[in-house]
Design a protein around this motif. Sequence first.
Motif, PDB file in Angstrom:
ATOM      1  N   SER A   1      56.197 -30.281  26.521  1.00 46.78           N
ATOM      2  CA  SER A   1      55.684 -28.926  26.676  1.00 46.78           C
ATOM      3  C   SER A   1      54.748 -28.942  27.872  1.00 46.78           C
ATOM      4  O   SER A   1      54.585 -29.975  28.528  1.00 46.78           O
ATOM      5  N   GLY A   2      54.127 -27.807  28.155  1.00 48.76           N
ATOM      6  CA  GLY A   2      53.181 -27.797  29.263  1.00 48.76           C
ATOM      7  C   GLY A   2      52.894 -26.414  29.789  1.00 48.76           C
ATOM      8  O   GLY A   2      53.312 -25.407  29.208  1.00 48.76           O
ATOM      9  N   THR A   3      52.197 -26.375  30.908  1.00 50.65           N
ATOM     10  CA  THR A   3      51.842 -25.124  31.554  1.00 50.65           C
ATOM     11  C   THR A   3      51.993 -25.260  33.065  1.00 50.65           C
ATOM     12  O   THR A   3      51.916 -26.367  33.611  1.00 50.65           O
ATOM     13  N   ALA A   4      52.216 -24.137  33.711  1.00 49.65           N
ATOM     14  CA  ALA A   4      52.250 -24.088  35.174  1.00 49.65           C
ATOM     15  C   ALA A   4      51.440 -22.871  35.609  1.00 49.65           C
ATOM     16  O   ALA A   4      51.661 -21.771  35.101  1.00 49.65           O
ATOM     17  N   THR A   5      50.513 -23.064  36.518  1.00 50.39           N
ATOM     18  CA  THR A   5      49.670 -21.965  36.989  1.00 50.39           C
ATOM     19  C   THR A   5      49.642 -21.956  38.515  1.00 50.39           C
ATOM     20  O   THR A   5      49.668 -23.010  39.154  1.00 50.39           O
ATOM     21  N   TYR A   6      49.585 -20.740  39.053  1.00 51.12           N
ATOM     22  CA  TYR A   6      49.550 -20.579  40.510  1.00 51.12           C
ATOM     23  C   TYR A   6      48.218 -19.980  40.930  1.00 51.12           C
ATOM     24  O   TYR A   6      47.786 -18.962  40.379  1.00 51.12           O
ATOM     25  N   ASP A   7      47.569 -20.619  41.884  1.00 50.85           N
ATOM     26  CA  ASP A   7      46.290 -20.162  42.423  1.00 50.85           C
ATOM     27  C   ASP A   7      46.546 -19.438  43.744  1.00 50.85           C
ATOM     28  O   ASP A   7      46.917 -20.074  44.739  1.00 50.85           O
TER      29      ASP A   7
ATOM     30  N   SER B   1      46.848 -21.121  47.329  1.00 54.88           N
ATOM     31  CA  SER B   1      48.314 -21.220  47.423  1.00 54.88           C
ATOM     32  C   SER B   1      48.813 -22.553  46.870  1.00 54.88           C
ATOM     33  O   SER B   1      49.663 -23.228  47.462  1.00 54.88           O
ATOM     34  N   THR B   2      48.259 -22.927  45.735  1.00 58.95           N
ATOM     35  CA  THR B   2      48.670 -24.168  45.093  1.00 58.95           C
ATOM     36  C   THR B   2      49.170 -23.895  43.680  1.00 58.95           C
ATOM     37  O   THR B   2      48.712 -22.966  43.016  1.00 58.95           O
ATOM     38  N   LEU B   3      50.103 -24.706  43.251  1.00 59.19           N
ATOM     39  CA  LEU B   3      50.623 -24.623  41.889  1.00 59.19           C
ATOM     40  C   LEU B   3      50.227 -25.897  41.146  1.00 59.19           C
ATOM     41  O   LEU B   3      50.372 -27.008  41.674  1.00 59.19           O
ATOM     42  N   THR B   4      49.711 -25.730  39.948  1.00 55.95           N
ATOM     43  CA  THR B   4      49.314 -26.864  39.111  1.00 55.95           C
ATOM     44  C   THR B   4      50.160 -26.875  37.851  1.00 55.95           C
ATOM     45  O   THR B   4      50.276 -25.854  37.168  1.00 55.95           O
ATOM     46  N   ALA B   5      50.751 -28.011  37.574  1.00 52.95           N
ATOM     47  CA  ALA B   5      51.592 -28.160  36.382  1.00 52.95           C
ATOM     48  C   ALA B   5      51.030 -29.269  35.502  1.00 52.95           C
ATOM     49  O   ALA B   5      50.708 -30.358  35.993  1.00 52.95           O
ATOM     50  N   THR B   6      50.900 -28.973  34.221  1.00 53.06           N
ATOM     51  CA  THR B   6      50.493 -29.974  33.238  1.00 53.06           C
ATOM     52  C   THR B   6      51.652 -30.192  32.268  1.00 53.06           C
ATOM     53  O   THR B   6      52.169 -29.240  31.692  1.00 53.06           O
ATOM     54  N   VAL B   7      52.058 -31.434  32.137  1.00 50.78           N
ATOM     55  CA  VAL B   7      53.172 -31.797  31.259  1.00 50.78           C
ATOM     56  C   VAL B   7      52.621 -32.592  30.081  1.00 50.78           C
ATOM     57  O   VAL B   7      51.940 -33.609  30.271  1.00 50.78           O
TER      58      VAL B   7
ATOM     59  N   ILE C   1      50.523 -28.965  43.779  1.00 46.18           N
ATOM     60  CA  ILE C   1      51.298 -28.953  45.018  1.00 46.18           C
ATOM     61  C   ILE C   1      51.027 -27.666  45.782  1.00 46.18           C
ATOM     62  O   ILE C   1      50.816 -26.605  45.178  1.00 46.18           O
ATOM     63  N   SER C   2      51.017 -27.761  47.110  1.00 53.70           N
ATOM     64  CA  SER C   2      50.892 -26.577  47.961  1.00 53.70           C
ATOM     65  C   SER C   2      52.239 -25.869  48.041  1.00 53.70           C
ATOM     66  O   SER C   2      53.288 -26.516  48.146  1.00 53.70           O
ATOM     67  N   ILE C   3      52.195 -24.544  47.986  1.00 49.93           N
ATOM     68  CA  ILE C   3      53.421 -23.748  47.967  1.00 49.93           C
ATOM     69  C   ILE C   3      53.755 -23.260  49.379  1.00 49.93           C
ATOM     70  O   ILE C   3      52.912 -22.706  50.078  1.00 49.93           O
ATOM     71  N   ASP C   4      55.009 -23.473  49.776  1.00 52.17           N
ATOM     72  CA  ASP C   4      55.490 -23.012  51.080  1.00 52.17           C
ATOM     73  C   ASP C   4      55.444 -21.485  51.136  1.00 52.17           C
ATOM     74  O   ASP C   4      55.758 -20.809  50.151  1.00 52.17           O
ATOM     75  N   ASP C   5      55.085 -20.953  52.297  1.00 49.20           N
ATOM     76  CA  ASP C   5      54.971 -19.499  52.447  1.00 49.20           C
ATOM     77  C   ASP C   5      56.295 -18.774  52.226  1.00 49.20           C
ATOM     78  O   ASP C   5      56.299 -17.590  51.848  1.00 49.20           O
ATOM     79  N   SER C   6      57.417 -19.443  52.431  1.00 46.42           N
ATOM     80  CA  SER C   6      58.722 -18.795  52.299  1.00 46.42           C
ATOM     81  C   SER C   6      59.204 -18.736  50.851  1.00 46.42           C
ATOM     82  O   SER C   6      60.181 -18.044  50.549  1.00 46.42           O
ATOM     83  N   TRP C   7      58.518 -19.424  49.945  1.00 49.05           N
ATOM     84  CA  TRP C   7      58.926 -19.422  48.547  1.00 49.05           C
ATOM     85  C   TRP C   7      58.290 -18.253  47.814  1.00 49.05           C
ATOM     86  O   TRP C   7      57.103 -17.955  48.004  1.00 49.05           O
ATOM     87  N   LYS C   8      59.057 -17.599  46.970  1.00 43.29           N
ATOM     88  CA  LYS C   8      58.540 -16.474  46.180  1.00 43.29           C
ATOM     89  C   LYS C   8      57.907 -17.029  44.903  1.00 43.29           C
ATOM     90  O   LYS C   8      58.608 -17.551  44.033  1.00 43.29           O
TER      91      LYS C   8
ATOM     92  N   LYS D   1      61.315 -26.561  30.985  1.00 42.13           N
ATOM     93  CA  LYS D   1      61.136 -25.690  32.147  1.00 42.13           C
ATOM     94  C   LYS D   1      59.891 -24.852  31.922  1.00 42.13           C
ATOM     95  O   LYS D   1      59.755 -24.191  30.882  1.00 42.13           O
ATOM     96  N   LEU D   2      58.976 -24.856  32.886  1.00 41.91           N
ATOM     97  CA  LEU D   2      57.698 -24.178  32.779  1.00 41.91           C
ATOM     98  C   LEU D   2      57.592 -23.092  33.848  1.00 41.91           C
ATOM     99  O   LEU D   2      57.789 -23.367  35.039  1.00 41.91           O
ATOM    100  N   LYS D   3      57.277 -21.874  33.428  1.00 41.47           N
ATOM    101  CA  LYS D   3      57.094 -20.763  34.371  1.00 41.47           C
ATOM    102  C   LYS D   3      55.616 -20.500  34.588  1.00 41.47           C
ATOM    103  O   LYS D   3      54.852 -20.459  33.637  1.00 41.47           O
ATOM    104  N   PRO D   4      55.196 -20.332  35.866  1.00 42.56           N
ATOM    105  CA  PRO D   4      53.779 -20.000  36.132  1.00 42.56           C
ATOM    106  C   PRO D   4      53.409 -18.665  35.524  1.00 42.56           C
ATOM    107  O   PRO D   4      54.250 -17.777  35.386  1.00 42.56           O
TER     108      PRO D   4
END
Length: 272
Positions: free
Chosen positions: A156-162, A166-172, A241-248, A269-272
């Motif tokens: 299980s886990g969580t994914a959050t976007y700051d 512009s970073t995404l943090t995932a905890t598994v 991880i840093s998120i690329d500007d071209s990614w939605k 599969k974890l959704k932010p």
Amino acid sequence: MKIMITLKHHNYALCILHYAFIIALLTACSNVSEDERLIYVAPTNAARSVLIEDFTGQRCVNCPAATQKIEELEEQYGDRIIAVAIHSGPFAHRTTMSSPLLSLGTETGDEFYKHWGIEAQPGALINRSGSPLYNPSLYASKVNDIIGQATPLSLSGTATYDTTSSTLTATVNASSSSDITGTLEVWLTEDNITDTQLMADGKPNTEYVHQHVFRTVLTSDIYGEAVSLTAGQPLSKTYTISIDDSWKTADLAVVAFVSNGSGVLQAVKLKP
């Protein structure tokens, strides 16, 4: 008058019985030793999810048929099917000065393509059980064989976007009903990418919607990191991880899975 007295006596008797019952319960509880009150419940096996690594490409005319088969499995099993479209190999597109197409292929995807010895596209690894499959009509049978199997591992886990950084943090989070060792891999995917795809008739579909496209890995090594779990003792890992500007960002998802020599033990599969 007699009736009233009888009712009062009746109610009084009920009250006495009620309190006597409560006292009996309390007395019974107090006679149970503390060790006997706690009952250990051993961890149980979890429902298995199935990871489908779909080696595909925008110039692969047979790949849309494989995508269709995967979508049918997703409709049948829901979230228990976790697919990742790895654009790689000779049919993956790379953006050039003369081409306006998006580049869905990655160097990491090409590395996976070579590592697993993919010989044709579409090619699929299903829970990394057995050899790659090159005939999409075989996907369903393979999934049916695997999805009913017990697995000791729960993920299980969580994914959050700051938005600020512009970073995404995932905890598994992982737990197991038995001692296991394996490799934890954590990937980033993106859905709903509209871009060209060659179809079975050889013609390009410029409005094709690509789903669960592999973007990158979150672990320091592209092949993940070693993990060891003891039965009943949870494990937690966090990645940023840093998120690329071209990614939605609204269409990003984190796919995490643990595998060993027997294949993929569990995926999530974890959704932010």
